[in-house]
Design an enzyme around this catalytic site. Structure first.
Site, PDB file in Angstrom:
ATOM      1  N   HIS A 155       1.832   2.841  16.417  1.00  0.00           N
ATOM      2  CA  HIS A 155       3.006   2.609  15.550  1.00  0.00           C
ATOM      3  C   HIS A 155       2.677   1.633  14.423  1.00  0.00           C
ATOM      4  CE1 HIS A 155       5.429   4.394  18.837  1.00  0.00           C
ATOM      5  NE2 HIS A 155       4.633   3.689  19.618  1.00  0.00           N
ATOM      6  N   SER A 276      -8.348  -1.311 -13.592  1.00  0.00           N
ATOM      7  CA  SER A 276      -7.094  -0.955 -14.250  1.00  0.00           C
ATOM      8  C   SER A 276      -7.225  -1.234 -15.735  1.00  0.00           C
ATOM      9  CB  SER A 276      -5.963  -1.797 -13.655  1.00  0.00           C
ATOM     10  OG  SER A 276      -4.916  -1.951 -14.590  1.00  0.00           O
ATOM     11  N   LYS A 282      -7.714  -5.984 -11.052  1.00  0.00           N
ATOM     12  CA  LYS A 282      -7.659  -4.868 -10.111  1.00  0.00           C
ATOM     13  C   LYS A 282      -9.008  -4.241  -9.793  1.00  0.00           C
ATOM     14  CE  LYS A 282      -4.172  -2.690  -9.200  1.00  0.00           C
ATOM     15  NZ  LYS A 282      -3.364  -2.521  -8.018  1.00  0.00           N
ATOM     16  N   GLU A 289      -8.508   7.559  -2.455  1.00  0.00           N
ATOM     17  CA  GLU A 289      -7.206   8.157  -2.798  1.00  0.00           C
ATOM     18  C   GLU A 289      -7.366   9.602  -3.262  1.00  0.00           C
ATOM     19  OE1 GLU A 289      -5.087   5.543  -5.550  1.00  0.00           O
ATOM     20  OE2 GLU A 289      -5.849   3.832  -4.433  1.00  0.00           O
TER      21      GLU A 289
END
Ligand code: ARG
Length: 459
Positions: A155, A276, A282, A289
Site C-alpha cells: 500500500h 529544465s 532540475k 518516464e
C-alpha cells in the site's frame, strides 16, 4: 502497367495508389522478401518447375538486388505497391524474361506471410538477447547488494525490511518470464507458409520442406487457408512485448520515486537525466518516464491488431496489411526501451545509507517483535495487540521501537528481555527470512544462481 494490370482497362486513381501502397513501411522486409524468393527460385529449379538456367539467373539477380538494397542504392516505388512487387519488377527489369517465372506457384498472400514469419522470428531472437542483457545487469547488481537493507512496501506504506538484492530479483523473475514468452513466440513464428498460394495452395509440385530447410524453418504450415490468414504469431510477440513494457514501466515508476528528494534511494546518472529550460536546479528522470509512457503505444499495437483480426473471414483480406506498422513499432519500441533501460540501470548510484534509514524508521520490525513475544509463549493475536499499542506509544513519543528502554518495553509485557534488541534489528529481520524465495542473503544467493542457470539453458 501494374503487375496485375491485365484485366484492368483504367489506371488506378492516384488517391488509391497512395492509400493502399505499403512500400513506405514494408520496404523494411526487403531482406526477408529476397531471401524467401531465392529459396523459392532454387526449389522451382530443382523441381523442374522452371528451367534450371532461369532459376540460376533469378538467384543471381536477386542476390545483386539484395546487395544494392543493403547499400541503400535502391529507390522503391509507390506504383509498384509493396516490397514484393517492387522486388519482382526490379528483377525483371534487370534480368529480363527469366524474372517473370519467379512468381510461379506463389501468391503475395503466402509471400507476405513468409516475410512476416521470418521477420518475427528474428525479432524474437533480438528481444530475447536484450532481455538477457538486462537480467545480466540486474544479477550483477543484486550480487553486490545481498546485505543492503531497504524497506519493503505494501500500500506504499513501509511494511517489512528486505534487501535491495531481493527487490531487484523480483524484476529478474519478471524478465525471465518475459524471455520465456518471447522464446515461445519465436516457436510460433518458426513455421513456413509458402505453398499456401493465394488460399488454396497450388497445382505445382512444390517441395515445401526444401524451402523450409533452405530458410532454416523447423516446420511447414499444415493448412493453406490458415497459412495465409494466421497472424497469431505476431500477436504472441506483441503480448510478450506488452508484458515486458508493463514490467519495465513498473520498474521505471519505482526508480522515478526512488530518485525523488523525498525517497533519495537512488541517484540517476547525469548522462541519463535531463534538465529544465526554466528551473536551473532540475534534473529530471525523463528516460524512465518515457519508457513508462511508451508502454501505452505497445499495448495499442496489440489491441490494434487484435481488433483488425476479429472480424476477418478466411482467408486473406487486405485489412491484414495493417499488421505491419503496429508490429514494427512495437518491436522497435520494446527493443529501444530495453536497450536504454539497461544502460540507465548500469549507471544508477544506490544510496544504501538512506535505504537503511528508510527501513529503520517506520516500524518495519513490528511483525518480528510480535513473533518475538510468540516465541516467549504469548498467543499471536495477543502479541499483535500488544505491539500495536507499543507502536501507538512510539508514534506519540516520536520514537522507534529500538529507542525504547527495557523497562519501557516491559511496561507493555513482562516477557520482554535484553535479547529483544538483537531479535528485532533490521539485520535479524532479514536474515531470519531464510526460506526459498525469501530475502535472507543466503536465499537470494540461491535465487541468483538459479537465475544464472536459467539464462545459460536455452529452451
Ligand atoms: N502488401 C500486402 C500485405 O501486406 C501484401 C499482400 C497483398 N495481397 C493481395 N492480395 N493484395 O498484406
Amino acid at each position: 502497367m501494374k503487375l496485375w494490370g491485365g484485366r484492368f482497362s483504367k489506371a488506378t486513381s492516384g488517391l488509391v495508389d497512395d492509400f493502399h501502397s505499403s512500400i513506405s513501411f514494408d520496404q523494411r522486409l526487403y531482406e526477408q522478401d529476397i531471401q524467401g524468393s531465392i529459396a523459392h527460385a532454387v526449389m522451382l529449379g530443382e523441381q523442374g518447375i522452371i528451367p534450371e538456367e532461369d532459376a540460376r539467373a533469378i538467384v543471381q539477380g536477386l542476390k545483386e538486388i539484395l546487395e544494392d538494397a543493403r547499400a541503400g542504392k535502391i529507390e522503391w516505388h509507390v506504383d509498384a505497391e509493396d516490397i514484393h512487387m517492387n522486388v519482382e519488377t526490379l528483377l525483371t527489369q534487370r534480368i529480363g524474361e527469366a524474372g517473370k517465372r519467379l512468381h510461379t506457384g506463389r501468391s503475395r498472400n503466402d509471400q507476405v506471410a513468409l516475410d512476416m514469419h521470418m521477420y518475427a522470428r528474428e525479432a524474437c531472437q533480438d528481444t530475447v538477447h536484450m532481455l538477457e542483457d538486462l537480467v545480466g545487469a540486474l544479477l550483477d547488481t543484486a550480487e553486490k547488494h545481498l546485505d543492503t537493507i531497504m524497506p519493503g512496501y505494501t500500500h506504499m506504506q513501509k511494511a517489512q525490511p528486505i534487501t535491495l538484492a531481493h527487490h531487484l530479483m523480483a524484476y529478474v523473475q519478471m524478465f525471465l518470464r518475459d524471455r520465456e514468452h518471447f522464446l515461445q513466440a519465436g516457436k510460433a513464428a518458426d513455421i513456413m507458409p509458402l505453398g499456401s498460394g493465394a488460399l488454396a495452395a497450388t497445382t505445382y509440385p512444390l517441395n515445401r520442406e526444401r524451402v523450409a530447410s533452405l530458410l532454416g524453418f523447423s516446420r511447414i504450415t499444415l493448412n493453406s487457408l490458415d497459412g495465409v490468414s494466421d497472424r497469431d504469431y505476431l500477436l504472441d510477440y506483441m503480448y510478450a512485448a506488452s508484458l515486458t513494457m508493463m514490467h519495465l514501466s513498473r520498474f521505471c515508476e519505482e526508480l522515478i520515486l526512488w530518485n525523488t528528494n523525498e525517497f533519495h534511494f537512488v541517484e540517476m546518472d547525469d548522462a541519463f537525466s535531463t534538465g529544465s529550460s526554466i528551473m536551473p536546479q532540475k534534473k529530471n528522470p525523463d528516460v524512465a518516464e518515457l519508457i513508462r509512457g511508451k508502454t501505452g503505444r505497445v499495448y495499442g499495437s496489440l489491441m490494434g491488431l487484435l481488433t483488425t483480426m476479429k472480424g476477418l473471414p478466411l482467408a486473406y483480406n487486405k485489412d491484414m496489411q495493417e499488421d505491419k506498422e503496429g508490429f514494427f513499432d512495437c518491436r522497435d519500441t520494446v527493443i529501444k526501451s530495453l536497450t536504454v533501460f539497461t544502460a540507465m540501470f548500469r549507471t544508477l548510484t544506490f544510496r544504501t545509507g538512506d535505504m537503511l534509514r528508510g527501513a529503520d524508521g517506520g516500524f518495519t520490525n513490528a511483525t518480528d517483535l510480535a513473533d518475538y513475544l510468540v516465541r516467549k509463549g504469548v498467543a499471536f493475536r495477543d502479541a499483535h495487540r500488544i505491539v500495536g499499542e507499543l507502536v501507538a506509544h512510539c508514534v506519540k513519543e516520536n520514537k522507534a521501537i529500538l529507542d525504547l528502554t527495557l523497562p519501557e518495553l516491559q511496561a507493555f509485557h513482562p516477557s520482554f528481555d535484553a535479547d529483544v534488541y538483537d531479535a528485532i534489528s533490521m539485520q535479524t529481520c532479514v536474515q531470519k527470512r531464510n526460506i526459498p524465495g525469501g530475502p535472507a542473503p543466503e536465499a537470494v544467493k540461491a535465487a541468483i544462481s538459479q537465475a544464472r542457470a536459467m539464462l545459460d539453458s536455452r529452451a
